[in-house]
Design a protein around this motif. Sequence first.
Motif, short mmCIF file in Angstrom:
data_model
loop_
_atom_site.label_atom_id
_atom_site.label_comp_id
_atom_site.label_asym_id
_atom_site.label_seq_id
_atom_site.Cartn_x
_atom_site.Cartn_y
_atom_site.Cartn_z
N UNK A 1 27.13 -15.55 -23.92
CA UNK A 1 27.74 -16.56 -23.05
C UNK A 1 27.22 -16.38 -21.62
N UNK A 2 27.18 -15.11 -21.17
CA UNK A 2 26.71 -14.82 -19.81
C UNK A 2 25.27 -15.31 -19.62
N UNK A 3 24.43 -15.02 -20.62
CA UNK A 3 23.03 -15.44 -20.53
C UNK A 3 22.92 -16.97 -20.52
N UNK A 4 23.72 -17.61 -21.38
CA UNK A 4 23.69 -19.07 -21.45
C UNK A 4 24.14 -19.67 -20.12
N UNK A 5 25.24 -19.16 -19.59
CA UNK A 5 25.77 -19.68 -18.32
C UNK A 5 24.77 -19.49 -17.19
N UNK B 1 23.61 -23.10 -16.60
CA UNK B 1 24.47 -23.60 -15.53
C UNK B 1 24.26 -22.90 -14.20
N UNK B 2 23.39 -21.93 -14.22
CA UNK B 2 23.08 -21.25 -12.96
C UNK B 2 24.19 -20.33 -12.48
N UNK C 1 23.53 -26.69 -5.87
CA UNK C 1 22.68 -25.52 -5.64
C UNK C 1 22.71 -24.54 -6.81
N UNK C 2 23.51 -24.88 -7.84
CA UNK C 2 23.70 -24.01 -9.00
C UNK C 2 24.10 -22.61 -8.56
N UNK D 1 30.82 -13.75 -10.13
CA UNK D 1 31.32 -14.01 -11.49
C UNK D 1 30.40 -13.37 -12.52
N UNK D 2 29.10 -13.50 -12.30
CA UNK D 2 28.12 -12.91 -13.22
C UNK D 2 28.27 -11.38 -13.21
#
Lengths: 454, 281
Positions: free
Chosen positions: B237-241, B245-246, A287-288, B251-252
Amino acid sequence: MDILIIGLNHKSAEIGNRETVSKKLLTIELRQDFTNKLLDMKDENGRPFIKEVVVLTTCNRSEFIMHLSSQASYGKGGHIIKSLIAKHFFGDAAGENIFYMHLNEDAVRHLFSVASSLDSMIIGEPQILGQMKEAYNEACKFKTSGRFLNKLFHKAFNCAKTVRTETGIATSPVSVSYAAVELSKKVFNSLDEKKVLLLGAGEMGKLTVKHFIKYGVRNIYIANRTKENALRFIEESFSSTEKEYLNVIDFSEYYKLLPQSDIVLCSTGSEDYVLKYVDIIPVIKIRKQRPLFLIDISMPRNIDPEINKIPNVYLFDIDDIGKMIEDNIEIRKQEADAAKEFVETAVKEFMNWKESLNVVPVIISLRNKVKDILEIELSKYIGDKKEKDLIINSLTNKILHEPTMLIKKASANSEGISSIETIKALFNLDSEDLTDTDKGKENENVSKYIKLIK
Amino acid sequence: MLKELYLIPVAVYIFSYLPLLFQKKKMYKVFISLIYAGFALQTLIFFIFLGIKGFTVPVHIDRFVFFNAWILMFIVVLFGLFYKVEYILLYITPLVALNLLIGFFVPHVHIKLVMLNADKTILLTHIVLILIGDSLFALAFIVSLIYIFQERKIKNKKNLKLFDKKDIQLQEVLHSGGGYNLELLDNINYQCLKIGFPFITLGIVMGIYLSGSLFGTFMVVKPIEIMSLITWLIYAVLLHERMAKGLRGKRAAVFSVAGFLLILFSLSFSFYLFPAFHGLK
């Protein structure tokens, strides 16, 4: 002729204890086994303690509503029955304290309050009445409920109906299903695009699904162990518009649908966890990390509570929801006060009826006495038996109409006991042998009395 | 001396919180209206400054702080209206008022720029870009804090109240209304990141150019550049993740909070410890 209720609910017992009892009453077979065990209880003389039993089991309560025989006095019989129940569910009599016990007027008041949803976790919720009707129907089907409990339950249903129509207890939208939808709105911004998966096809699930549809959900999948039951559930429970949003899937396929589901509603009758911690870990990865909202409204619980520890997964069980709406219940208590007056009236009416049953042996004895005298005297003049019986019945009714009415009135209040005693003394009646006659004969007498009253 | 003007919106902002003491839902509307009035006054003052000085590099430290407060409020008002989350003003306005008060109390120091005139346009763009980016990250920071508290409430199932629709209380509007849902908060956080990141990136690139121009070489790595790059890297890194990776949710939110704290640290670091690196005298 005592009414005894022994049970446990969300107020008296922790979820774990309720779960233990609920698991042992999960299927009709389990319930009937235990009902037979109760009915088989006998005193030292081999006379049965209990005449009739109805087993009520819901997600929040398990109760045994019993009509006791005169051999089981409250002080002795009630406690023996309670010990047996505790031993059956918890292995020893130590579990006794978990159960509450109500006798006669208290029991009637309790049952009427339960039916009217005044004793529910969410005051005014409508499910309990349906669940009580199911419990009663089951008892009727297996003939464990007789005339006495029939009357009690019908009176309870009438009382619940009056409370619903005459008070505002059911108008407020608060219920487990409503709370479930409101909670999901704390996680999701809009429910329009969300997918709901319902596991199991029960009453609570139905109401929750209806609420979700009302709040815009258009993709609902229902998985039940028996697909036919799920189809019948949809057919019987939803309107044609609502049906458009519902899809039935095989129970074996629900796991495949989990990654696409945003809200999972679990309401199966399974004894074990349907959703386990290890099942959800891969799902949330697929579900990402999109939030997954789980509602477990089953008892015993069907979703592993550990799942709530997984990031972005939010699990609420029936107890969590109950605690959250306590504040709203406070508001409803005002309506409940008015409802209690209706319950009290119904309790009084039922107790009057019950008390009137105590004079049945006196009336029957009196009628038999008069009939015997007439029989002896008329036999001297009338030979035709048919004609003689007709005259005897007619004269008995005419002679005893006023005394019967007096006895009936006297039974309604405690002061009337002396009037009944006077009648018994006047006619030299001995009703003792009538009270403990075998079940069949007594039922016959009661039946006669009911006809007489009518 | 126009610094006294800063006190007008500050007074309005402080006064706007008073109606909330009445604990009535109607008063919430009064509160929002007063905040908008405060922002209108702040905007008026901003245009007065523009009229006097034109669109130039703010050379007084108090003007710089005032400009920062205005941009932050402007962004929050825009987001509040777009996402229908005006309640965020409740949390941001004290920060804006604090900014204005700092602007009022700091000495009216003239910042001397050791820079060529040709670079001044780039410097102005650098400031605007960085301030917009930082303001977006400040909003993401506040939203992330709300998310963390709200998520904690839902996870622990404590103080989580359900209100009757027919009788919505002020408490609901202020603490648990519709705008507090996790999905929306996470989405706002993501949008702030997506919009703010290009601004910050361009701003840092221009900053590095200006730094090179100031010191005559790009070869020497300055502490301010390291700090900026670390901050940029966190957000990258935050934007990439998030995109690949959703990554989302708590955590975000924690990432956003950490990133913004680093921004505050790097700004303090560069302005107060090494003003020379920013071309200030």
